[in-house]
Design a protein around this motif. Sequence first.
Motif, PDB file in Angstrom:
ATOM      1  N   ASP A 254       0.811  -1.218   0.000  1.00  0.00           N
ATOM      2  CA  ASP A 254       0.000   0.000   0.000  1.00  0.00           C
ATOM      3  C   ASP A 254       0.846   1.270   0.000  1.00  0.00           C
ATOM      4  OD1 ASP A 254      -2.177  -1.587   0.032  1.00  0.00           O
ATOM      5  OD2 ASP A 254      -2.870  -1.062   2.040  1.00  0.00           O
ATOM      6  N   TYR A 255       1.942   1.254   0.766  1.00  0.00           N
ATOM      7  CA  TYR A 255       2.675   2.517   0.864  1.00  0.00           C
ATOM      8  C   TYR A 255       3.414   2.862  -0.415  1.00  0.00           C
ATOM      9  CZ  TYR A 255       6.378  -0.691   2.419  1.00  0.00           C
ATOM     10  OH  TYR A 255       7.259  -1.728   2.527  1.00  0.00           O
ATOM     11  N   ILE A 256       3.681   1.856  -1.247  1.00  0.00           N
ATOM     12  CA  ILE A 256       4.256   2.155  -2.554  1.00  0.00           C
ATOM     13  C   ILE A 256       3.193   2.804  -3.439  1.00  0.00           C
ATOM     14  CG2 ILE A 256       5.190   1.122  -4.667  1.00  0.00           C
ATOM     15  CD1 ILE A 256       7.143   1.392  -2.298  1.00  0.00           C
ATOM     16  N   ARG A 257       1.968   2.293  -3.331  1.00  0.00           N
ATOM     17  CA  ARG A 257       0.877   2.918  -4.069  1.00  0.00           C
ATOM     18  C   ARG A 257       0.698   4.366  -3.611  1.00  0.00           C
ATOM     19  NH1 ARG A 257      -4.770   0.162  -3.217  1.00  0.00           N
ATOM     20  NH2 ARG A 257      -4.383   1.155  -1.229  1.00  0.00           N
ATOM     21  N   THR A 258       0.810   4.582  -2.283  1.00  0.00           N
ATOM     22  CA  THR A 258       0.712   5.955  -1.768  1.00  0.00           C
ATOM     23  C   THR A 258       1.811   6.830  -2.370  1.00  0.00           C
ATOM     24  OG1 THR A 258      -0.133   5.107   0.321  1.00  0.00           O
ATOM     25  CG2 THR A 258       0.661   7.368   0.311  1.00  0.00           C
TER      26      THR A 258
ATOM     27  N   ALA B  61       0.962   7.666  -5.759  1.00  0.00           N
ATOM     28  CA  ALA B  61      -0.180   8.584  -5.804  1.00  0.00           C
ATOM     29  C   ALA B  61       0.231   9.999  -5.413  1.00  0.00           C
ATOM     30  CB  ALA B  61      -1.297   8.085  -4.887  1.00  0.00           C
ATOM     31  N   LYS B  62       1.364  10.136  -4.728  1.00  0.00           N
ATOM     32  CA  LYS B  62       1.861  11.472  -4.376  1.00  0.00           C
ATOM     33  C   LYS B  62       2.630  12.099  -5.523  1.00  0.00           C
ATOM     34  CE  LYS B  62       4.407  10.514  -0.745  1.00  0.00           C
ATOM     35  NZ  LYS B  62       5.176  10.656   0.523  1.00  0.00           N
TER      36      LYS B  62
ATOM     37  N   LYS C 201      14.054   5.045  -2.766  1.00  0.00           N
ATOM     38  CA  LYS C 201      13.756   5.505  -1.405  1.00  0.00           C
ATOM     39  C   LYS C 201      12.737   4.594  -0.720  1.00  0.00           C
ATOM     40  CE  LYS C 201      12.096   9.234   1.458  1.00  0.00           C
ATOM     41  NZ  LYS C 201      11.617  10.594   1.600  1.00  0.00           N
ATOM     42  N   HIS C 202      11.594   4.411  -1.366  1.00  0.00           N
ATOM     43  CA  HIS C 202      10.506   3.752  -0.648  1.00  0.00           C
ATOM     44  C   HIS C 202      10.600   2.235  -0.666  1.00  0.00           C
ATOM     45  CE1 HIS C 202       8.103   7.277   0.414  1.00  0.00           C
ATOM     46  NE2 HIS C 202       8.611   7.812  -0.678  1.00  0.00           N
TER      47      HIS C 202
ATOM     48  N   ASN D  57      12.866  -0.873   2.690  1.00  0.00           N
ATOM     49  CA  ASN D  57      11.981  -1.882   3.257  1.00  0.00           C
ATOM     50  C   ASN D  57      12.380  -3.279   2.822  1.00  0.00           C
ATOM     51  OD1 ASN D  57       9.603  -0.687   4.827  1.00  0.00           O
ATOM     52  ND2 ASN D  57       9.800   0.680   3.072  1.00  0.00           N
TER      53      ASN D  57
ATOM     54  N   MET E 152      -4.855  11.408  -3.518  1.00  0.00           N
ATOM     55  CA  MET E 152      -5.664  10.245  -3.188  1.00  0.00           C
ATOM     56  C   MET E 152      -5.344   9.767  -1.786  1.00  0.00           C
ATOM     57  SD  MET E 152      -6.326   7.004  -5.602  1.00  0.00           S
ATOM     58  CE  MET E 152      -7.476   5.724  -5.133  1.00  0.00           C
TER      59      MET E 152
ATOM     60  N   PHE F  39      -6.331   6.414   0.979  1.00  0.00           N
ATOM     61  CA  PHE F  39      -6.775   5.032   0.855  1.00  0.00           C
ATOM     62  C   PHE F  39      -7.437   4.534   2.127  1.00  0.00           C
ATOM     63  CE2 PHE F  39      -3.189   5.754  -1.929  1.00  0.00           C
ATOM     64  CZ  PHE F  39      -3.685   5.305  -3.142  1.00  0.00           C
TER      65      PHE F  39
ATOM     66  N   GLU G  90      -6.657   1.811   4.051  1.00  0.00           N
ATOM     67  CA  GLU G  90      -5.881   1.238   5.145  1.00  0.00           C
ATOM     68  C   GLU G  90      -4.826   2.209   5.652  1.00  0.00           C
ATOM     69  OE1 GLU G  90      -5.843  -1.237   7.084  1.00  0.00           O
ATOM     70  OE2 GLU G  90      -7.576  -2.271   6.206  1.00  0.00           O
TER      71      GLU G  90
ATOM     72  N   ALA H  33      -0.757   2.380   4.591  1.00  0.00           N
ATOM     73  CA  ALA H  33      -0.629   3.320   3.478  1.00  0.00           C
ATOM     74  C   ALA H  33       0.554   4.268   3.644  1.00  0.00           C
ATOM     75  CB  ALA H  33      -1.916   4.111   3.297  1.00  0.00           C
ATOM     76  N   LEU H  34       1.103   4.349   4.868  1.00  0.00           N
ATOM     77  CA  LEU H  34       2.284   5.189   5.060  1.00  0.00           C
ATOM     78  C   LEU H  34       3.505   4.281   5.148  1.00  0.00           C
ATOM     79  CD1 LEU H  34       0.700   7.570   7.674  1.00  0.00           C
ATOM     80  CD2 LEU H  34       1.676   8.310   5.506  1.00  0.00           C
ATOM     81  N   ASN H  35       4.615   4.763   4.609  1.00  0.00           N
ATOM     82  CA  ASN H  35       5.831   3.960   4.625  1.00  0.00           C
ATOM     83  C   ASN H  35       6.352   3.820   6.060  1.00  0.00           C
ATOM     84  OD1 ASN H  35       8.390   2.846   4.261  1.00  0.00           O
ATOM     85  ND2 ASN H  35       8.581   3.774   2.242  1.00  0.00           N
TER      86      ASN H  35
ATOM     87  N   GLN I 246       7.680  12.153   4.970  1.00  0.00           N
ATOM     88  CA  GLN I 246       6.777  11.768   3.884  1.00  0.00           C
ATOM     89  C   GLN I 246       5.929  12.940   3.400  1.00  0.00           C
ATOM     90  OE1 GLN I 246       5.102   7.695   4.177  1.00  0.00           O
ATOM     91  NE2 GLN I 246       6.208   7.502   6.102  1.00  0.00           N
ATOM     92  N   ILE I 247       5.611  13.868   4.310  1.00  0.00           N
ATOM     93  CA  ILE I 247       4.849  15.038   3.854  1.00  0.00           C
ATOM     94  C   ILE I 247       5.782  16.001   3.113  1.00  0.00           C
ATOM     95  CG2 ILE I 247       3.400  16.975   4.553  1.00  0.00           C
ATOM     96  CD1 ILE I 247       2.489  15.371   6.935  1.00  0.00           C
TER      97      ILE I 247
ATOM     98  N   MET J 203      -2.421  11.208   6.566  1.00  0.00           N
ATOM     99  CA  MET J 203      -2.605  10.965   5.127  1.00  0.00           C
ATOM    100  C   MET J 203      -3.338  12.138   4.482  1.00  0.00           C
ATOM    101  SD  MET J 203      -1.480   8.235   3.596  1.00  0.00           S
ATOM    102  CE  MET J 203      -2.552   8.041   2.174  1.00  0.00           C
TER     103      MET J 203
ATOM    104  N   MET K   8      -1.084  15.023   4.055  1.00  0.00           N
ATOM    105  CA  MET K   8      -0.186  14.787   2.933  1.00  0.00           C
ATOM    106  C   MET K   8      -0.927  15.018   1.623  1.00  0.00           C
ATOM    107  SD  MET K   8       2.340  11.612   2.899  1.00  0.00           S
ATOM    108  CE  MET K   8       1.368  10.352   2.119  1.00  0.00           C
TER     109      MET K   8
END
Lengths: 322, 341
Positions: free
Chosen positions: A219-223, A226-227, A237-238, A242, B97, B99, B101, B105-107, B115-116, B167, B170
């Motif tokens: 999910d966080y890769i999708r986030t 999406a950013k 980085k992401h 991990n 967007m 999500f 979860e 959803a955050l790394n 992240q922000i 989120m 962000m």
Amino acid sequence: MYKYIIRRILVFIPMLFALTIIVFGLAQLAPGDALSGKSLADPNVDPEIYEQQREALGLNDPIYVQYWNWISSAAQGDFGNSLIFNGRSVMELIEARFANTLYLGLFSLAITIIVAIPIGIYSARKPYSMLDYGATGFGFLGLAIPNFFFGLIAIYVFSINLGWFPSQGTLSSPGVSGFDAFTDRIHHMVLPGITLGLAGTATYMRYMRSEVLDVLGSDYIRTAKAKGMSERNVLYKHTLRNALIPIITLMGFEIGVLLSGAVITEQVFQYPGLGTLFLSSVMNRDFPVVMAIALILGILILIGNLIADILYSIVDPRIRYD
Amino acid sequence: MTGNPLLEVTGLKTYFYLEDNLVARAVDGVDFTINEGETLAIVGESGSGKSITSLSIMQLVNRPGKIIEGTISLEDDDLLKKSSKQMTKIRGNEIAMIFQEPMTALNPVYTIGNQIIETIKKHKNLSKPAARERAIELLKLVGFPRAKEVMDEYPHQLSGGMRQRAMIAMAISCDPKLLIADEPSTALDVTIQAQVLDLLMEMKERLNMSILLITHDLGVVAEYADRVLVMYGGQIVEETEVESIFEDTKHPYTIGLLNSLPSLDKDVERLGAIKGSVPPAHSFPKGCRFADRCPHAMDQCRESNPELLSIAPNHKVRCYLYEQGGRSNGNRTRTTSKTKI
Ligand SMILES: Nc1ncnc2c1ncn2[C@@H]1O[C@H](COP(=O)(O)OP(=O)(O)OP(=O)(O)O)[C@@H](O)[C@H]1O
Ligand code: SF4
Ligand SMILES: [Mg+2]
């Protein structure tokens, strides 16, 4: 975090103690002693003489006394004298070879990391590409071929036929020094290093591929995408940090795998390291040497795990320190 | 209350190419418009294609999924014609967007601040300290009293509701025109759900955004949406303003959804969910995709799939009951509704 590291080091101490007991116990359990091998080999010597020597070496003392004697001098770096090599001190025998094995291990680990991680990442980004299939095939081969067999083939092809690399030893002649000695050493380590690192390279490649694939689907890769993060940023980085977390844990164990692999590999290449010394000492029932090497290898494995734990706590903020 | 069209989606088809030559038609010919300042909700059961529709807008559908047809225009600019590099300037900047979860959803290995800030730095020409200032302000805005400390905390140190707030901070960090929220409150405690949705709406008013709100909770629709799309089997089956979805319900599927809501004035918890389940996206029936579950299915319904047609201003339905020549029966229209929210 410092507290955590200190606590890990404190846990290290009882483990070390347990290790000495295991090493000592196993040596005791092994049938025969340094002298029984000889009495078989030479039936003409009066058994009475061996008995006297046993007494002199302390082999007839109660076990706990023997353990205490061994551990207290080992703590001061004195592992006694070899029973075989004309009574030279164990420490002296080991010192020269320890560095050789350490270099070989580090060299092999470096090859593993440099090869396996980029290929693993590439395979995950382009699954089912030619390179991915190639890497998978290589992975199977690498795990299936025993070290000694690969080593023999490598010697046959690259030393005997092509003459690119030397097939044994650590230096071409004792005379070289300075930078020449350094490159000469590396040159000698190429074949044994690759042989030793083969299985590890195959393992890490597969691990890296599946970890990166896993993380890329998270999910966080999708986030991150999406950013608006670029593909490079998402990957380096992401994803990478991990994906490396489980790999680091694996590395801790890898030190043990490398060291046990070194025993065989060094033998094949007649590489004067701890492995060759260990094998010949086992053959000769040279227990002081065997115990010292086993203890040193054990300590190295514990240190490997300690380093892995510490790195892990640095990379993964979710580790709880309390 | 709503202005010009902001995002127009026409004829969108997103298919998944599965093993054994199966094709899952996850989104199968979807048209809709989101206006400026509007909250458009998409409702539908699990698997009806809500998430894939929203991911298609972002062009974030993963393999084996592929957008095969359609246009997606943001202020008359066709996004499907953009290169992947150009899209990274749209995502997070023009369209953001959030999500379902917040847990994942955050790394997990980077701080909230990190992240922000990276989002702000990507889209705004700001120095690192300025981006940091902005991030702290955003965190305050979404309700973190100790915003400065939260900047240096990791996601696992926050609760689910707090993570979703982060989120949101962000997502709005670059003043997007459209915020897509895919079930933003579903994974949260009931008490937190309303807080998060209220926050979204507050931010919407403040920043004058449009929101595409995906949910399967009609209560949420009633409270927060201006207009609603009902999706079934990868298609829109009913589209109307939020008042008429409850007071002038047309499509048998929508009626079924409303009937399955717990009702305040009845003792029974549920009047009954719709019988049967959503057909898999790789084997929709030939005719109306709801026919197997529809209490009014006719022969015609099994023959061919009805079109989405206007039956009144701002009200479209995909059902033969409302097509000319089809049976039209006022009884099917649900006229009263009390929904628990
Ligand atoms: N990765 C995938 N592989 C194959 N098919 C997929 C994949 N993702 C989605 N689909 C198909 O797309 C359909 C719609 O999925 P989607 O996630 O849009 O549903 P949804 O309406 O968001 O449901 P939910 O309420 O559960 O989130 C699914 O029924 C499935 O058939
Ligand atoms: S078209 Fe027929 S089957 Fe489909 S919803 Fe309408 S009445 Fe039911
Ligand atoms: Mg969904």
